[in-house]
Scaffold this active site. Structure first.
Site, PDB file in Angstrom:
ATOM      1  CD  GLU A  62     -28.328 -75.576 -95.686  1.00 46.18           C
ATOM      2  OE1 GLU A  62     -29.073 -76.145 -94.872  1.00 46.18           O
ATOM      3  OE2 GLU A  62     -28.390 -74.342 -95.935  1.00 46.18           O
ATOM      4  CG  HIS A 131     -38.204 -80.994 -95.482  1.00 36.56           C
ATOM      5  ND1 HIS A 131     -38.721 -79.809 -95.941  1.00 36.56           N
ATOM      6  CD2 HIS A 131     -37.626 -80.713 -94.291  1.00 36.56           C
ATOM      7  CE1 HIS A 131     -38.470 -78.849 -95.064  1.00 36.56           C
ATOM      8  NE2 HIS A 131     -37.805 -79.373 -94.056  1.00 36.56           N
TER       9      HIS A 131
END
Length: 328
Positions: A62, A131
């Site tokens: 990321e 998540h």
């Protein structure tokens, strides 16, 4: 042009297909976005339609993605990058805060950063804690970033197209819980929606309910329950939490005199607090009761057995409404 019934997830896919067909500078990249079509299949079919040079599978990195898309955007491309879950977005923050958000200001307008960062957000799908984050307030604090949270297929479609057109960086936060919930009729006509506007989903005169993202579902259900009690609730979907459309919010609160704000993010320093403070500054003398907030607690998202206790529910909203309506 495609007409039919689409889920929010399918609306995102439809918008990406249209944007890439309209402009060859639109590039989609991220982890598993190509061959697999993304972790939720939001980018399904894009590789087949536009090829591997425009739909790029990236490494599991990321931080690298955050820097790469800024370079792409500064050189004239329009990258749309997917971060698989909002809990993984923190690795990109150095690039978003120090570079993407400042590009226009730093170069005195010579260079802009037309990038869109898409990521699923929120709890409700029985996923692990990283998540299930709703940390939109972190990014709403950063000058130069626009933060969007669609709550329906039509708004996902129209807002994503507008976000891709925008010359500055946009965070496009997609409520995971809504991805496949309540498909709605949608016309693939390329119509953009205004980026910096609230949407009034239900007109009312007794109380204003303000929300965004997945919590719009419970907020609308609460408004329907209030209607059965003879209470007329106005429901406003903020949609763009940075910058805020305070004019629409103020006009509604001046009309109803009461306000309850609902969001799934933790309470402390949430966007609801900013909305409440702004409404107090603008319309204090029109209020007939204190503004109340219904939020998640200040804890990490819990394991799925406790999700129903963590996410603000209809009864929580109705309790706040009851307190507001009966304030003496």
């Amino acid at each position: 042009m495609s007409n039919g019934t689409f889920s929010l997830l399918e609306a995102v896919n439809l918008a990406l297909h249209r944007a890439m067909a309209e402009d060859e500078n639109v590039i989609v990249l991220g982890e598993d976005v190509g061959v697999n079509g993304g972790v939720f299949r939001a980018t399904l079919g894009l590789r087949d339609s536009f090829g591997f040079k425009r739909v790029i599978d990236s490494p599991l990195a990321e931080t690298m993605l955050g820097g790469l898309v800024i370079g792409m955007a500064a050189q004239g491309l329009k990258p749309v990058v997917e971060i698989q879950f909002m809990g993984f977005i923190y690795a990109t923050m150095e690039h978003l805060v120090s570079h993407a958000s400042r590009m226009r200001n730093r170069t005195r307008g010579r260079i802009t950063c037309p990038m869109v960062l898409r990521t699923p957000m929120g709890a409700g799908i029985r996923a692990p804690e990283h998540h299930s984050e709703s940390t939109e307030a972190l990014f709403a604090h950063i000058p130069g970033l626009r933060v969007l949270v669609p709550s329906s297929p039509a708004r996902a479609y129209g807002l994503l197209l507008a976000a891709i057109d925008d010359p500055d960086p946009v965070l496009f936060l997609e409520p995971t819980r809504l991805y496949r919930m309540n498909p709605q009729p949608l016309v693939d006509d390329g119509k953009r929606l205004p980026l910096d506007s609230c949407f009034t989903l239900r007109e009312g005169s007794d109380i204003t309910l303000v929300s965004w993202g997945a919590s719009i579902v419970e907020t609308l259900q609460a408004a329907s329950a209030l209607a059965e009690q003879g209470v007329s609730a106005e429901v406003i979907d903020v949609a763009c939490i940075k910058p805020l459309d305070l004019d629409t919010l103020e006009a509604s609160v001046r009309k109803t005199g009461r306000c309850v704000i609902v969001h799934e993010a933790p309470r402390t320093c949430g966007v609801g607090a900013e909305i409440a403070a702004s409404l107090y500054e603008r319309a204090l003398l029109e209020l007939q009761a204190p503004i109340l907030r219904v939020t998640a607690p200040d804890i990490p998202p819990p394991l799925y057995r406790l999700e129903s206790l963590y996410i603000p529910g209809v009864e929580d909203i109705l309790h706040a409404c009851d307190s507001t309506l009966n304030f003496a």
